[in-house]
Design a protein around this motif. Structure first.
Motif, PDB file in Angstrom:
ATOM      1  N   ALA A 153       0.810  -1.217   0.000  1.00  0.00           N
ATOM      2  CA  ALA A 153       0.000   0.000   0.000  1.00  0.00           C
ATOM      3  C   ALA A 153       0.845   1.270   0.000  1.00  0.00           C
ATOM      4  O   ALA A 153       0.301   2.361   0.176  1.00  0.00           O
ATOM      5  CB  ALA A 153      -0.928  -0.019   1.214  1.00  0.00           C
ATOM      6  N   LEU A 154       2.143   1.158  -0.188  1.00  0.00           N
ATOM      7  CA  LEU A 154       3.006   2.338  -0.206  1.00  0.00           C
ATOM      8  C   LEU A 154       2.643   3.250  -1.372  1.00  0.00           C
ATOM      9  O   LEU A 154       2.313   2.774  -2.463  1.00  0.00           O
ATOM     10  CB  LEU A 154       4.473   1.929  -0.327  1.00  0.00           C
ATOM     11  N   THR A 155       2.697   4.565  -1.131  1.00  0.00           N
ATOM     12  CA  THR A 155       2.453   5.533  -2.194  1.00  0.00           C
ATOM     13  C   THR A 155       3.541   6.593  -2.165  1.00  0.00           C
ATOM     14  O   THR A 155       4.231   6.765  -1.155  1.00  0.00           O
ATOM     15  CB  THR A 155       1.081   6.223  -2.021  1.00  0.00           C
ATOM     16  N   VAL A 156       3.693   7.284  -3.282  1.00  0.00           N
ATOM     17  CA  VAL A 156       4.661   8.375  -3.365  1.00  0.00           C
ATOM     18  C   VAL A 156       4.231   9.457  -2.379  1.00  0.00           C
ATOM     19  O   VAL A 156       3.066   9.826  -2.310  1.00  0.00           O
ATOM     20  CB  VAL A 156       4.738   8.930  -4.805  1.00  0.00           C
ATOM     21  N   ASP A 205       4.764   9.094   1.010  1.00  0.00           N
ATOM     22  CA  ASP A 205       4.777   8.512   2.353  1.00  0.00           C
ATOM     23  C   ASP A 205       6.141   8.714   2.991  1.00  0.00           C
ATOM     24  O   ASP A 205       7.169   8.623   2.322  1.00  0.00           O
ATOM     25  CB  ASP A 205       4.489   7.006   2.304  1.00  0.00           C
ATOM     26  N   SER A 255       9.726   7.680  -5.578  1.00  0.00           N
ATOM     27  CA  SER A 255       9.294   6.812  -6.683  1.00  0.00           C
ATOM     28  C   SER A 255       9.254   5.359  -6.219  1.00  0.00           C
ATOM     29  O   SER A 255       9.989   4.966  -5.312  1.00  0.00           O
ATOM     30  CB  SER A 255      10.201   6.954  -7.909  1.00  0.00           C
ATOM     31  N   HIS A 264       1.497   8.927   6.230  1.00  0.00           N
ATOM     32  CA  HIS A 264       0.974   8.632   4.898  1.00  0.00           C
ATOM     33  C   HIS A 264       0.900   9.932   4.077  1.00  0.00           C
ATOM     34  O   HIS A 264       0.771  11.016   4.631  1.00  0.00           O
ATOM     35  CB  HIS A 264      -0.423   7.997   5.004  1.00  0.00           C
ATOM     36  N   ALA A 265       0.978   9.790   2.768  1.00  0.00           N
ATOM     37  CA  ALA A 265       0.993  10.953   1.873  1.00  0.00           C
ATOM     38  C   ALA A 265      -0.253  11.803   2.043  1.00  0.00           C
ATOM     39  O   ALA A 265      -0.179  13.034   2.076  1.00  0.00           O
ATOM     40  CB  ALA A 265       1.138  10.495   0.430  1.00  0.00           C
ATOM     41  N   GLU A 266      -1.426  11.171   2.193  1.00  0.00           N
ATOM     42  CA  GLU A 266      -2.659  11.959   2.315  1.00  0.00           C
ATOM     43  C   GLU A 266      -2.738  12.677   3.675  1.00  0.00           C
ATOM     44  O   GLU A 266      -3.378  13.700   3.785  1.00  0.00           O
ATOM     45  CB  GLU A 266      -3.897  11.093   2.101  1.00  0.00           C
TER      46      GLU A 266
END
Length: 107
Positions: free
Chosen positions: A53-56, A58, A72, A102-104
């Motif tokens: 579930a990793l996102t750019v 984080d 990336s 987390h990014a969000e």
């Protein structure tokens, strides 16, 4: 003269002894499964779900203690930015210990 009397009242039936041994073995295996194997598999599943579930964006911590922000993601590798000088490090996904922010959440 002393005579030693042996009684057969306390003799154990061999069939019952074999059954009790099997029951104890099954009980030990059940205890092993519920207290060792099952929790370990649950933790591995949670870790794999986190890594998938990793996102750019984080912010993560690696197993070695490096803290950085993901810039990336490729198949099995991640590039992170680690400092004010924008040092970039390429690491394996399996080296990620946890997601700190987390990014969000950072936005």
């Amino acid at each position: 003269m002393l005579q030693i009397l042996l009684t057969t009242d306390t003799a154990v039936n061999p069939a019952m002894s074999g059954i009790s041994t099997i029951i104890m073995l099954v009980a030990m295996l059940a205890i092993f499964y519920f207290f060792m194997y099952r929790p370990q598999k649950k933790q591995e599943k949670e870790t794999n779900d986190m890594r998938n579930a990793l996102t750019v964006g984080d912010e993560i911590t690696t197993i070695g203690g490096i803290i950085g922000k993901i810039i990336s993601i490729k198949d099995e590798t991640v590039v992170i930015e680690t400092s004010g000088e924008r040092t970039k490090i390429r690491i394996l996904k399996s080296a990620i210990k946890c997601v700190d922010v987390h990014a969000e959440d950072a936005e």
